[in-house]
Every structure is written in C-alpha cells, then in structure tokens.
Design a protein around this motif. Structure first.
Motif, PDB file in Angstrom:
ATOM      1  N   GLY A  23       5.948  -0.504  79.659  1.00  0.00           N
ATOM      2  CA  GLY A  23       6.072   0.941  79.501  1.00  0.00           C
ATOM      3  C   GLY A  23       5.617   1.741  80.704  1.00  0.00           C
ATOM      4  N   ARG A  24       5.892   1.237  81.891  1.00  0.00           N
ATOM      5  CA  ARG A  24       5.525   1.915  83.140  1.00  0.00           C
ATOM      6  C   ARG A  24       6.773   2.108  83.990  1.00  0.00           C
ATOM      7  N   THR A  25       6.649   2.904  85.045  1.00  0.00           N
ATOM      8  CA  THR A  25       7.761   3.066  85.983  1.00  0.00           C
ATOM      9  C   THR A  25       7.811   1.838  86.894  1.00  0.00           C
ATOM     10  N   ASP A  26       8.936   1.676  87.583  1.00  0.00           N
ATOM     11  CA  ASP A  26       9.062   0.574  88.537  1.00  0.00           C
ATOM     12  C   ASP A  26       7.993   0.667  89.613  1.00  0.00           C
ATOM     13  N   ARG A  27       7.730   1.865  90.085  1.00  0.00           N
ATOM     14  CA  ARG A  27       6.745   2.055  91.156  1.00  0.00           C
ATOM     15  C   ARG A  27       5.326   1.687  90.681  1.00  0.00           C
ATOM     16  N   GLN A  28       4.969   2.139  89.488  1.00  0.00           N
ATOM     17  CA  GLN A  28       3.655   1.796  88.928  1.00  0.00           C
ATOM     18  C   GLN A  28       3.536   0.285  88.739  1.00  0.00           C
ATOM     19  N   THR A  29       4.603  -0.307  88.240  1.00  0.00           N
ATOM     20  CA  THR A  29       4.609  -1.749  87.987  1.00  0.00           C
ATOM     21  C   THR A  29       4.490  -2.526  89.286  1.00  0.00           C
ATOM     22  N   TYR A  30       5.224  -2.101  90.321  1.00  0.00           N
ATOM     23  CA  TYR A  30       5.136  -2.791  91.604  1.00  0.00           C
ATOM     24  C   TYR A  30       3.702  -2.753  92.117  1.00  0.00           C
ATOM     25  N   HIS A  31       3.059  -1.607  92.022  1.00  0.00           N
ATOM     26  CA  HIS A  31       1.678  -1.476  92.485  1.00  0.00           C
ATOM     27  C   HIS A  31       0.763  -2.420  91.696  1.00  0.00           C
ATOM     28  N   GLY A  36      -2.334  -7.466  91.899  1.00  0.00           N
ATOM     29  CA  GLY A  36      -2.801  -8.546  91.036  1.00  0.00           C
ATOM     30  C   GLY A  36      -3.327  -8.083  89.697  1.00  0.00           C
ATOM     31  N   ALA A  37      -3.021  -6.845  89.331  1.00  0.00           N
ATOM     32  CA  ALA A  37      -3.508  -6.293  88.065  1.00  0.00           C
ATOM     33  C   ALA A  37      -2.744  -6.823  86.852  1.00  0.00           C
ATOM     34  N   LEU A  38      -1.576  -7.415  87.072  1.00  0.00           N
ATOM     35  CA  LEU A  38      -0.785  -7.967  85.970  1.00  0.00           C
ATOM     36  C   LEU A  38      -0.686  -9.480  86.110  1.00  0.00           C
ATOM     37  N   PRO A  39      -0.619 -10.197  84.973  1.00  0.00           N
ATOM     38  CA  PRO A  39      -0.476 -11.658  85.019  1.00  0.00           C
ATOM     39  C   PRO A  39       0.970 -12.055  85.325  1.00  0.00           C
ATOM     40  N   ALA A  40       1.295 -12.117  86.607  1.00  0.00           N
ATOM     41  CA  ALA A  40       2.657 -12.449  87.029  1.00  0.00           C
ATOM     42  C   ALA A  40       2.603 -13.182  88.363  1.00  0.00           C
ATOM     43  N   LYS A  41       3.729 -13.783  88.739  1.00  0.00           N
ATOM     44  CA  LYS A  41       3.824 -14.515  90.002  1.00  0.00           C
ATOM     45  C   LYS A  41       5.128 -14.167  90.693  1.00  0.00           C
ATOM     46  N   ARG A  42       5.135 -14.382  92.006  1.00  0.00           N
ATOM     47  CA  ARG A  42       6.368 -14.231  92.777  1.00  0.00           C
ATOM     48  C   ARG A  42       7.042 -15.581  92.875  1.00  0.00           C
ATOM     49  N   VAL A  43       8.309 -15.614  92.538  1.00  0.00           N
ATOM     50  CA  VAL A  43       9.095 -16.844  92.622  1.00  0.00           C
ATOM     51  C   VAL A  43      10.360 -16.522  93.399  1.00  0.00           C
ATOM     52  N   GLY A  44      10.478 -17.085  94.585  1.00  0.00           N
ATOM     53  CA  GLY A  44      11.669 -16.851  95.399  1.00  0.00           C
ATOM     54  C   GLY A  44      11.908 -15.387  95.702  1.00  0.00           C
ATOM     55  N   GLY A  45      10.850 -14.636  95.906  1.00  0.00           N
ATOM     56  CA  GLY A  45      10.991 -13.222  96.233  1.00  0.00           C
ATOM     57  C   GLY A  45      11.119 -12.290  95.043  1.00  0.00           C
TER      58      GLY A  45
END
Length: 63
Positions: A23-31, A36-45
């Motif tokens: 429930g956030r904007t793309d910009r907020q989510t990217y930040h 590292g505030a969200l439990p996620a990983k980068r996979v292939g960019g």
C-alpha cells in the motif's frame, strides 16, 4: 517434499507489485527496498519478495 506452485505464487516480482501489496507508492517502496527496510532481495536486477513475509513484516511493524 511436494511443491504445487504455491511457493512461486507467493513471490511478488518488481517494485510496482510490491508497492501494491504494502500500500505504498513505487517511490516509497523503492526507498524502503534500497535501505533494507523490507524483506526482499534483488534477483537479476529485479526486486522479489515473499507476499507472506511482506504481510507479516507489516503486521509486526504495526504492533
């Protein structure tokens, strides 16, 4: 151990999809992802996260 696709269905790919889940904007989510505030990983960019972990993170964070 049997995998009926539920594990791959739990994955959320890309900033826009993750933003919709939390429930956030793309910009907020990217930040949040970039810091590292969200439990996620980068996979292939691309960013990828577990829907269950995102929701659990938000519920725990709100408590």
């Amino acid at each position: 151990m049997e995998n009926n696709g539920t594990e791959s269905e739990d994955l959320v790919w890309g900033i826009s999809a993750i933003a919709r889940v939390i429930g956030r904007t793309d910009r907020q989510t990217y930040h949040m992802l970039d810091t590292g505030a969200l439990p996620a990983k980068r996979v292939g960019g691309r960013w990828v996260a577990s829907r269950k972990k995102l929701l659990s993170f938000l519920v725990d964070d709100a408590a």
